[in-house]
Scaffold this motif. Sequence first.
Motif, PDB file in Angstrom:
ATOM      1  N   GLY A  64       0.813  -1.215   0.000  1.00  0.00           N
ATOM      2  CA  GLY A  64       0.000   0.000   0.000  1.00  0.00           C
ATOM      3  C   GLY A  64       0.842   1.258   0.000  1.00  0.00           C
ATOM      4  N   LEU A  65       1.920   1.271   0.787  1.00  0.00           N
ATOM      5  CA  LEU A  65       2.805   2.436   0.798  1.00  0.00           C
ATOM      6  C   LEU A  65       3.488   2.642  -0.545  1.00  0.00           C
ATOM      7  N   VAL A  66       3.912   1.562  -1.162  1.00  0.00           N
ATOM      8  CA  VAL A  66       4.561   1.676  -2.472  1.00  0.00           C
ATOM      9  C   VAL A  66       3.572   2.221  -3.496  1.00  0.00           C
ATOM     10  N   MET A  67       2.347   1.728  -3.481  1.00  0.00           N
ATOM     11  CA  MET A  67       1.356   2.207  -4.448  1.00  0.00           C
ATOM     12  C   MET A  67       0.947   3.648  -4.163  1.00  0.00           C
ATOM     13  N   ALA A  68       0.829   4.005  -2.880  1.00  0.00           N
ATOM     14  CA  ALA A  68       0.400   5.361  -2.528  1.00  0.00           C
ATOM     15  C   ALA A  68       1.486   6.388  -2.813  1.00  0.00           C
ATOM     16  N   LEU A  69       2.739   6.019  -2.624  1.00  0.00           N
ATOM     17  CA  LEU A  69       3.835   6.970  -2.795  1.00  0.00           C
ATOM     18  C   LEU A  69       4.440   6.947  -4.196  1.00  0.00           C
ATOM     19  N   ASP A  70       3.859   6.161  -5.085  1.00  0.00           N
ATOM     20  CA  ASP A  70       4.344   6.097  -6.460  1.00  0.00           C
ATOM     21  C   ASP A  70       3.961   7.385  -7.164  1.00  0.00           C
ATOM     22  N   LYS A  71       4.952   8.109  -7.680  1.00  0.00           N
ATOM     23  CA  LYS A  71       4.715   9.426  -8.283  1.00  0.00           C
ATOM     24  C   LYS A  71       4.530   9.382  -9.788  1.00  0.00           C
ATOM     25  N   SER A  72       4.689   8.235 -10.401  1.00  0.00           N
ATOM     26  CA  SER A  72       4.578   8.192 -11.858  1.00  0.00           C
ATOM     27  C   SER A  72       3.131   8.353 -12.273  1.00  0.00           C
ATOM     28  N   LYS A  73       2.918   9.118 -13.323  1.00  0.00           N
ATOM     29  CA  LYS A  73       1.551   9.393 -13.806  1.00  0.00           C
ATOM     30  C   LYS A  73       1.105   8.357 -14.827  1.00  0.00           C
ATOM     31  N   ASP A  74       2.027   7.856 -15.633  1.00  0.00           N
ATOM     32  CA  ASP A  74       1.692   6.931 -16.709  1.00  0.00           C
ATOM     33  C   ASP A  74       1.734   5.504 -16.181  1.00  0.00           C
ATOM     34  N   ARG A  75       0.599   4.868 -16.076  1.00  0.00           N
ATOM     35  CA  ARG A  75       0.527   3.502 -15.549  1.00  0.00           C
ATOM     36  C   ARG A  75       0.517   2.451 -16.662  1.00  0.00           C
ATOM     37  N   ALA A  76       0.212   2.873 -17.900  1.00  0.00           N
ATOM     38  CA  ALA A  76       0.138   1.922 -19.009  1.00  0.00           C
ATOM     39  C   ALA A  76       1.556   1.557 -19.458  1.00  0.00           C
ATOM     40  N   PRO A  77       1.775   0.303 -19.846  1.00  0.00           N
ATOM     41  CA  PRO A  77       3.102  -0.074 -20.342  1.00  0.00           C
ATOM     42  C   PRO A  77       3.410   0.648 -21.643  1.00  0.00           C
ATOM     43  N   LYS A  78       4.638   1.037 -21.774  1.00  0.00           N
ATOM     44  CA  LYS A  78       5.053   1.783 -22.962  1.00  0.00           C
ATOM     45  C   LYS A  78       5.504   0.820 -24.051  1.00  0.00           C
ATOM     46  N   ALA A  79       5.181   1.164 -25.294  1.00  0.00           N
ATOM     47  CA  ALA A  79       5.638   0.358 -26.425  1.00  0.00           C
ATOM     48  C   ALA A  79       7.108   0.647 -26.664  1.00  0.00           C
ATOM     49  N   LYS A  80       7.831  -0.367 -27.075  1.00  0.00           N
ATOM     50  CA  LYS A  80       9.249  -0.186 -27.368  1.00  0.00           C
ATOM     51  C   LYS A  80       9.397   0.625 -28.640  1.00  0.00           C
ATOM     52  N   SER A  81      10.351   1.504 -28.639  1.00  0.00           N
ATOM     53  CA  SER A  81      10.579   2.289 -29.847  1.00  0.00           C
ATOM     54  C   SER A  81      11.251   1.413 -30.896  1.00  0.00           C
ATOM     55  N   GLY A  82      10.800   1.556 -32.119  1.00  0.00           N
ATOM     56  CA  GLY A  82      11.370   0.784 -33.217  1.00  0.00           C
ATOM     57  C   GLY A  82      10.662  -0.535 -33.445  1.00  0.00           C
ATOM     58  N   THR A  83       9.572  -0.796 -32.750  1.00  0.00           N
ATOM     59  CA  THR A  83       8.840  -2.036 -33.029  1.00  0.00           C
ATOM     60  C   THR A  83       7.953  -1.830 -34.250  1.00  0.00           C
ATOM     61  N   LYS A  84       7.634  -2.905 -34.883  1.00  0.00           N
ATOM     62  CA  LYS A  84       6.823  -2.840 -36.090  1.00  0.00           C
ATOM     63  C   LYS A  84       5.411  -2.356 -35.786  1.00  0.00           C
ATOM     64  N   SER A  85       4.851  -2.771 -34.644  1.00  0.00           N
ATOM     65  CA  SER A  85       3.483  -2.369 -34.345  1.00  0.00           C
ATOM     66  C   SER A  85       3.408  -0.879 -34.059  1.00  0.00           C
ATOM     67  N   GLY A  86       4.410  -0.302 -33.423  1.00  0.00           N
ATOM     68  CA  GLY A  86       4.409   1.128 -33.144  1.00  0.00           C
ATOM     69  C   GLY A  86       4.569   1.953 -34.409  1.00  0.00           C
ATOM     70  N   THR A  87       5.408   1.529 -35.336  1.00  0.00           N
ATOM     71  CA  THR A  87       5.617   2.297 -36.558  1.00  0.00           C
ATOM     72  C   THR A  87       4.477   2.127 -37.521  1.00  0.00           C
ATOM     73  N   ALA A  88       3.820   0.979 -37.489  1.00  0.00           N
ATOM     74  CA  ALA A  88       2.688   0.770 -38.391  1.00  0.00           C
ATOM     75  C   ALA A  88       1.522   1.668 -38.007  1.00  0.00           C
ATOM     76  N   VAL A  89       1.302   1.849 -36.716  1.00  0.00           N
ATOM     77  CA  VAL A  89       0.225   2.721 -36.266  1.00  0.00           C
ATOM     78  C   VAL A  89       0.561   4.166 -36.613  1.00  0.00           C
ATOM     79  N   ASP A  90       1.812   4.566 -36.412  1.00  0.00           N
ATOM     80  CA  ASP A  90       2.226   5.926 -36.726  1.00  0.00           C
ATOM     81  C   ASP A  90       2.158   6.187 -38.232  1.00  0.00           C
ATOM     82  N   ALA A  91       2.438   5.184 -39.024  1.00  0.00           N
ATOM     83  CA  ALA A  91       2.449   5.367 -40.473  1.00  0.00           C
ATOM     84  C   ALA A  91       1.042   5.537 -41.012  1.00  0.00           C
ATOM     85  N   LYS A  92       0.036   4.907 -40.389  1.00  0.00           N
ATOM     86  CA  LYS A  92      -1.326   5.028 -40.844  1.00  0.00           C
ATOM     87  C   LYS A  92      -1.908   6.393 -40.511  1.00  0.00           C
ATOM     88  N   VAL A  93      -1.459   6.998 -39.462  1.00  0.00           N
ATOM     89  CA  VAL A  93      -2.011   8.285 -39.030  1.00  0.00           C
ATOM     90  C   VAL A  93      -1.400   9.380 -39.789  1.00  0.00           C
TER      91      VAL A  93
END
Length: 93
Positions: A64-93
């Motif tokens: 509980g203390l670790v979760m309460a004192l966690d200051k990071s705002k972004d809880r979602a896992p980040k996609a690795k840069s240079g992956t095919k799925s990340g560039t394919a989404v960026d290329a379509k937009v």
Amino acid sequence: MDKKNALRAGALAAGTTLMMLLMTSPALALARDDGDSPGHGLSVADTLGLYVLIPLGLFAVIAGLVMALDKSKDRAPKAKSGTKSGTAVDAKV
């Protein structure tokens, strides 16, 4: 062939354990040493509280203390840069 070796290993382990149990003697536990002063035994409730409830409570408090004192705002896992799925989404937009 593996089944035969496993059976042999199991029989050896069981036999070794049985021989060790038969050779150990609890007779020395009856003789008190000088300065030996055992206290009273623990009840079932004392044992469960000491070895189950207190560790679980400490785990919950620390988590509980670790979760309460966690200051990071972004809880979602980040996609690795240079992956095919990340560039394919960026290329379509």
